[in-house]
Motif scaffolding. Structure first.
Motif, mmCIF file in Angstrom:
data_model
loop_
_atom_site.group_PDB
_atom_site.id
_atom_site.type_symbol
_atom_site.label_atom_id
_atom_site.label_comp_id
_atom_site.label_asym_id
_atom_site.label_seq_id
_atom_site.Cartn_x
_atom_site.Cartn_y
_atom_site.Cartn_z
ATOM 1 N N GLY A 135 0.810 -1.207 0.000
ATOM 2 C CA GLY A 135 0.000 0.000 0.000
ATOM 3 C C GLY A 135 0.847 1.262 0.000
ATOM 4 O O GLY A 135 0.531 2.241 -0.682
ATOM 5 N N PHE A 136 1.935 1.242 0.754
ATOM 6 C CA PHE A 136 2.821 2.395 0.837
ATOM 7 C C PHE A 136 3.412 2.741 -0.531
ATOM 8 O O PHE A 136 3.439 3.913 -0.932
ATOM 9 N N ILE A 137 3.867 1.722 -1.257
ATOM 10 C CA ILE A 137 4.456 1.958 -2.570
ATOM 11 C C ILE A 137 3.393 2.474 -3.538
ATOM 12 O O ILE A 137 3.639 3.406 -4.319
ATOM 13 N N LEU A 157 -4.799 4.743 -8.374
ATOM 14 C CA LEU A 157 -4.151 4.143 -7.200
ATOM 15 C C LEU A 157 -4.778 4.633 -5.903
ATOM 16 O O LEU A 157 -5.001 3.847 -4.974
ATOM 17 N N ILE A 158 -5.056 5.930 -5.829
ATOM 18 C CA ILE A 158 -5.693 6.474 -4.629
ATOM 19 C C ILE A 158 -7.083 5.879 -4.447
ATOM 20 O O ILE A 158 -7.466 5.473 -3.337
ATOM 21 N N LEU A 199 -0.376 11.941 2.467
ATOM 22 C CA LEU A 199 0.608 12.524 1.542
ATOM 23 C C LEU A 199 0.147 12.401 0.094
ATOM 24 O O LEU A 199 0.301 13.337 -0.703
ATOM 25 N N ALA A 200 -0.425 11.241 -0.258
ATOM 26 C CA ALA A 200 -0.912 11.051 -1.627
ATOM 27 C C ALA A 200 -2.038 12.014 -1.955
ATOM 28 O O ALA A 200 -2.084 12.593 -3.056
ATOM 29 N N LEU A 201 -2.948 12.229 -0.997
ATOM 30 C CA LEU A 201 -4.033 13.180 -1.219
ATOM 31 C C LEU A 201 -3.497 14.602 -1.358
ATOM 32 O O LEU A 201 -3.957 15.368 -2.217
#
Length: 206
Positions: A135-137, A157-158, A199-201
């Motif tokens: 999930g982190f990657i 991915l999100i 962070l992705a958001l």
């Protein structure tokens, strides 16, 4: 295939060290500690030059960052999703050929090809842990894709991680089984879970 020891000179370690030196230099600049600013800036520049010289290789006609100095040149082992931090942390510019080459290599060598996931394994080492979807990657690659203006791939991915969490008490997984996509590993996790999701958001929506 090249043999490599467990203790290697990893790209990820050098990338994060560069980011730390860069941040220290910026802090020193803001505090007007000019000598420290010059010291940290010089060290960061030297480390970046070494990474580019020693760890950037050509694979399938495109440039990538090898997972470690010891894996460099081994096309069956040199791809590692953790090197995406070079894009996320600013060492590699998101509009560069190197960034595009790295993303192409992730898609070619690290994408999970079983089940119904758009996600990625960690690396090519072949053990059970690293061969599962991380999930982190997924989320760190989503962040890099956002920076590269590849918003469609980033959102897939999100959305995938969001849909998984919605069915699992809103918890982001450490790992997903590479056949069934069932949760695996430790849940919940902080930085590897909700931290990477936030962070992705931030990368996507800012």
């Amino acid at each position: 295939m090249k043999s490599a020891p467990a203790r290697q000179q990893f790209a990820f370690t050098n990338i994060t060290a560069w980011a730390g030196l860069n941040s220290a230099a910026e802090m020193a600049r803001k505090l007007q500690f000019n000598d420290l600013y010059k010291k940290y800036s010089k060290a960061a520049d030297h480390l970046k030059a070494a990474i580019m010289k020693q760890l950037v290789v050509t694979q399938d006609g495109q440039s990538i960052i090898a997972s470690s100095l010891e894996r460099k040149g081994d096309i069956a082992k040199q791809n590692d999703g953790s090197t995406v931090e070079a894009i996320n942390m600013g060492l590699v510019q998101p509009d560069s050929k190197l960034a595009r080459g790295m993303m192409a290599a992730f898609n070619q060598n690290l994408r999970i090809k079983t089940g119904h996931t758009p996600g990625f394994m960690r690396n090519q080492d072949g053990d059970l842990y690293d061969s599962r979807e991380w999930g982190f990657i997924d989320l760190r690659i989503a962040g890099a894709l956002s920076k590269m203006q590849q918003k469609g791939q980033a959102k897939s991915l999100i959305d995938w991680m969001t849909s998984q969490a919605e069915h699992n008490y809103d918890l982001i997984p450490e790992l997903l089984d590479y056949n069934t996509q069932d949760y695996a590993g430790s849940v919940p996790m902080g930085g590897f879970g909700s931290g990477s999701y936030i962070l992705a958001l931030n990368d996507y929506y800012k």
